[in-house]
Design a protein around this motif. Structure first.
Motif, PDB file in Angstrom:
ATOM      1  N   MET A 155       0.507  -1.450  -0.320  1.00  0.00           N
ATOM      2  CA  MET A 155       0.217  -0.145  -0.201  1.00  0.00           C
ATOM      3  C   MET A 155       1.039   1.169   0.179  1.00  0.00           C
ATOM      4  O   MET A 155       0.768   2.453  -0.794  1.00  0.00           O
ATOM      5  N   GLU A 156       2.073   0.985   0.538  1.00  0.00           N
ATOM      6  CA  GLU A 156       2.884   2.477   0.687  1.00  0.00           C
ATOM      7  C   GLU A 156       2.991   2.964  -0.849  1.00  0.00           C
ATOM      8  O   GLU A 156       3.275   3.691  -0.702  1.00  0.00           O
ATOM      9  N   LYS A 157       3.948   1.513  -1.369  1.00  0.00           N
ATOM     10  CA  LYS A 157       4.364   1.977  -3.007  1.00  0.00           C
ATOM     11  C   LYS A 157       2.782   3.262  -3.849  1.00  0.00           C
ATOM     12  O   LYS A 157       2.853   3.918  -4.841  1.00  0.00           O
ATOM     13  N   ALA A 158       2.139   2.197  -3.582  1.00  0.00           N
ATOM     14  CA  ALA A 158       0.651   3.064  -4.206  1.00  0.00           C
ATOM     15  C   ALA A 158       0.490   4.134  -3.292  1.00  0.00           C
ATOM     16  O   ALA A 158      -0.233   4.843  -4.783  1.00  0.00           O
ATOM     17  N   ALA A 159       0.443   5.107  -2.494  1.00  0.00           N
ATOM     18  CA  ALA A 159       0.076   6.070  -1.862  1.00  0.00           C
ATOM     19  C   ALA A 159       1.268   7.083  -2.300  1.00  0.00           C
ATOM     20  O   ALA A 159       0.595   8.543  -2.826  1.00  0.00           O
ATOM     21  N   TYR A 160       2.372   5.865  -2.614  1.00  0.00           N
ATOM     22  CA  TYR A 160       3.163   6.830  -3.066  1.00  0.00           C
ATOM     23  C   TYR A 160       2.891   7.500  -4.271  1.00  0.00           C
ATOM     24  O   TYR A 160       3.021   8.707  -4.526  1.00  0.00           O
ATOM     25  N   GLU A 161       2.631   6.519  -5.183  1.00  0.00           N
ATOM     26  CA  GLU A 161       2.218   7.320  -6.422  1.00  0.00           C
ATOM     27  C   GLU A 161       1.158   7.686  -7.049  1.00  0.00           C
ATOM     28  O   GLU A 161       1.442   9.181  -7.872  1.00  0.00           O
ATOM     29  N   TRP A 162       0.131   7.104  -6.062  1.00  0.00           N
ATOM     30  CA  TRP A 162      -0.686   8.934  -5.757  1.00  0.00           C
ATOM     31  C   TRP A 162      -0.321   9.695  -6.086  1.00  0.00           C
ATOM     32  O   TRP A 162      -1.129  11.151  -6.053  1.00  0.00           O
ATOM     33  N   LEU A 163       0.407  10.077  -4.647  1.00  0.00           N
ATOM     34  CA  LEU A 163       1.461  11.110  -4.247  1.00  0.00           C
ATOM     35  C   LEU A 163       1.660  12.065  -5.278  1.00  0.00           C
ATOM     36  O   LEU A 163       1.921  13.252  -5.486  1.00  0.00           O
ATOM     37  N   VAL A 164       2.509  11.149  -5.864  1.00  0.00           N
ATOM     38  CA  VAL A 164       3.402  11.940  -7.784  1.00  0.00           C
ATOM     39  C   VAL A 164       2.363  12.347  -8.452  1.00  0.00           C
ATOM     40  O   VAL A 164       3.078  13.049  -9.061  1.00  0.00           O
ATOM     41  N   THR A 165       1.410  11.488  -8.691  1.00  0.00           N
ATOM     42  CA  THR A 165       0.211  11.262  -9.899  1.00  0.00           C
ATOM     43  C   THR A 165      -0.617  13.676  -9.020  1.00  0.00           C
ATOM     44  O   THR A 165      -0.328  14.223  -9.913  1.00  0.00           O
TER      45      THR A 165
END
Length: 104
Positions: free
Chosen positions: A1-11
């Motif tokens: 989930m941390e990777k998904a949260a990171y990608e969401w933040l970058v987007t």
């Protein structure tokens, strides 16, 4: 989930970065706004894109939209800096789940 949260933040950061330079060429529609009134928002989006939105197409599109499932409470633990950024966006877009600071 941390990777998904990171990608969401970058987007979301990229969206914010381009919001001003794009000016009136930028169209933002959130999922919750869309679900509140899909017909109206589909018409507005088509107008923005300079596309026709025939009534038959709108009727069919709106009929395919399903109500969202009840949001699940997520227990997301993130590094401190990510937690702050994640929670800021969650609040901005009126999402219920906030992250907890990862202490491990």
């Amino acid at each position: 989930m941390e990777k998904a949260a990171y990608e969401w933040l970058v987007t979301l950061h990229e969206i914010d970065r381009w919001r001003e330079p794009l000016g009136d060429r930028f169209y933002e529609l959130t999922y919750s706004q869309f679900l509140d009134n899909p017909r109206s928002h589909l018409q507005q989006l088509c107008t923005f894109l300079e596309l026709d939105s025939p009534r038959s197409w709108l009727d069919e599109a709106v009929a395919r939209i399903r109500s969202p499932k009840t949001p699940q409470q997520l227990h997301l633990k993130l590094p401190p800096a990510m937690t702050t950024a994640f929670d800021d966006y969650q609040k901005r877009y009126q999402f219920a789940n906030l992250a907890e600071v990862k202490t491990e």
